[in-house]
Write a protein that holds these residues in place. Structure first.
Motif, PDB file in Angstrom:
ATOM      1  N   UNK A   1       0.856  -1.188   0.000  1.00 47.60           N
ATOM      2  CA  UNK A   1       0.000   0.000   0.000  1.00 47.60           C
ATOM      3  C   UNK A   1       0.893   1.239   0.000  1.00 47.60           C
ATOM      4  N   UNK A   2       0.436   2.285  -0.669  1.00 51.68           N
ATOM      5  CA  UNK A   2       1.179   3.535  -0.641  1.00 51.68           C
ATOM      6  C   UNK A   2       1.417   3.935   0.812  1.00 51.68           C
ATOM      7  N   UNK A   3       2.663   4.260   1.146  1.00 52.92           N
ATOM      8  CA  UNK A   3       3.022   4.511   2.540  1.00 52.92           C
ATOM      9  C   UNK A   3       2.255   5.691   3.131  1.00 52.92           C
ATOM     10  N   UNK A   4       2.156   6.775   2.394  1.00 51.69           N
ATOM     11  CA  UNK A   4       1.441   7.945   2.919  1.00 51.69           C
ATOM     12  C   UNK A   4      -0.041   7.626   3.129  1.00 51.69           C
ATOM     13  N   UNK A   5      -0.635   6.907   2.182  1.00 55.29           N
ATOM     14  CA  UNK A   5      -2.044   6.511   2.328  1.00 55.29           C
ATOM     15  C   UNK A   5      -2.212   5.596   3.533  1.00 55.29           C
ATOM     16  N   UNK A   6      -1.249   4.707   3.716  1.00 57.44           N
ATOM     17  CA  UNK A   6      -1.306   3.773   4.849  1.00 57.44           C
ATOM     18  C   UNK A   6      -1.272   4.517   6.175  1.00 57.44           C
ATOM     19  N   UNK A   7      -0.365   5.464   6.305  1.00 58.12           N
ATOM     20  CA  UNK A   7      -0.246   6.214   7.556  1.00 58.12           C
ATOM     21  C   UNK A   7      -1.480   7.060   7.828  1.00 58.12           C
TER      22      UNK A   7
ATOM     23  N   UNK B   1      17.522   6.680   4.905  1.00 51.62           N
ATOM     24  CA  UNK B   1      16.101   6.483   4.646  1.00 51.62           C
ATOM     25  C   UNK B   1      15.747   7.286   3.401  1.00 51.62           C
ATOM     26  N   UNK B   2      15.211   6.612   2.408  1.00 51.90           N
ATOM     27  CA  UNK B   2      14.795   7.291   1.183  1.00 51.90           C
ATOM     28  C   UNK B   2      13.286   7.155   1.008  1.00 51.90           C
ATOM     29  N   UNK B   3      12.583   8.282   1.032  1.00 54.22           N
ATOM     30  CA  UNK B   3      11.133   8.286   0.868  1.00 54.22           C
ATOM     31  C   UNK B   3      10.754   9.184  -0.306  1.00 54.22           C
ATOM     32  N   UNK B   4       9.686   8.790  -1.000  1.00 56.00           N
ATOM     33  CA  UNK B   4       9.093   9.670  -2.014  1.00 56.00           C
ATOM     34  C   UNK B   4       7.603   9.390  -2.069  1.00 56.00           C
ATOM     35  N   UNK B   5       6.898  10.036  -2.961  1.00 60.55           N
ATOM     36  CA  UNK B   5       5.445   9.890  -3.015  1.00 60.55           C
ATOM     37  C   UNK B   5       5.004   8.489  -3.427  1.00 60.55           C
ATOM     38  N   UNK B   6       5.922   7.719  -4.006  1.00 55.71           N
ATOM     39  CA  UNK B   6       5.591   6.364  -4.452  1.00 55.71           C
ATOM     40  C   UNK B   6       6.019   5.295  -3.435  1.00 55.71           C
ATOM     41  N   UNK B   7       6.584   5.699  -2.338  1.00 58.06           N
ATOM     42  CA  UNK B   7       7.021   4.726  -1.331  1.00 58.06           C
ATOM     43  C   UNK B   7       5.850   3.881  -0.853  1.00 58.06           C
ATOM     44  N   UNK B   8       6.106   2.585  -0.684  1.00 55.12           N
ATOM     45  CA  UNK B   8       5.049   1.672  -0.284  1.00 55.12           C
ATOM     46  C   UNK B   8       5.459   0.891   0.965  1.00 55.12           C
ATOM     47  N   UNK B   9       4.460   0.361   1.645  1.00 52.02           N
ATOM     48  CA  UNK B   9       4.689  -0.538   2.771  1.00 52.02           C
ATOM     49  C   UNK B   9       4.204  -1.912   2.348  1.00 52.02           C
TER      50      UNK B   9
END
Length: 218
Positions: free
Chosen positions: A57-63, A92-100
């Motif tokens: 799931x998209x990380x930002x959506x998940x959070x 730590x590398x994060x972007x808008x496409x980061x997923x969990x």
């Protein structure tokens, strides 16, 4: 491992960023005091999202869904992690496409790695693959590649992943931790007695280690 060594059990999930910080601080405490030969570390599973689908799931959506975090809060938390990571030598590398992702297979392979003395090496490799490289650690082929990079055999890894009893074992261990009241990671348990939850400071780990190592020496 010698029975005279201090047992340190680390309960964690591969997609937990504070688990990375916690183990880095713990390692610093150990190395700083030359305690490497006096401690024995074992990693235990704790899935933060056991129902997460394989595709993740998209990380930002998940959070936002799980914790109600706003976009601004997510960005602040990400920057904080990036800064703390740099302070301990981890990217730590994060972007808008980061997923969990689902981590069940990771924990099964970590159990196999423990049986041949490569558990910590695999755990660190999984952290790097997920947080630094953004790889899908629920993908079997990705996991096989990561495992082989630290010395695991592909055929053995597949045998573990296809063994239903290994899946059951993860469930049993995780339930045991929950019954003991553990609900957050990292939780680091010293000498099967006392645990510290969350990424504690180097000094906090030093204090705990010094106490239990002194007890061992008595």
């Amino acid at each position: 491992m010698s029975g005279s060594k201090l047992k340190i059990d680390i309960i964690s999930d591969v997609v937990c960023p504070w688990c990375v910080i916690g183990i880095k601080h713990l390692k610093e405490a150990v190395v700083k005091n030359n305690w490497q030969e006096q401690v024995e570390v074992e990693w235990y599973p704790f899935e933060l999202n056991p129902d997460m689908p394989t595709e993740g799931e998209n990380l930002r959506d998940h959070l936002a869904r799980k914790y109600g975090a706003s976009k601004e809060e997510s960005e602040q938390n990400r920057q904080r992690l990036i800064d703390v990571g740099k302070s301990v030598g981890f990217d730590f590398n994060f972007d808008d496409e980061s997923r969990i992702y689902n981590t069940r297979q990771c924990h099964i392979l970590l159990d196999y790695a423990h049986s041949i003395g490569l558990q910590t090496q695999l755990k660190i490799a999984l952290f790097s693959a997920y947080f630094t490289e953004g790889r899908n650690i629920s993908d079997t082929e990705v996991l096989l590649e990561i495992g082989e990079s630290v010395g695991l055999e592909a055929a053995e890894m597949l045998a573990y992943l296809n063994d239903s009893s290994e899946h059951d074992k993860v469930d049993v261990i995780e339930e045991q931790w929950r019954e003991m009241g553990i609900s957050g990671v990292p939780t680091i348990v010293f000498n099967n007695e006392q645990g510290l939850t969350g990424a504690q400071s180097v000094e906090s780990y030093e204090e705990m280690l010094r106490h239990y190592l002194a007890t061992k020496a008595e």
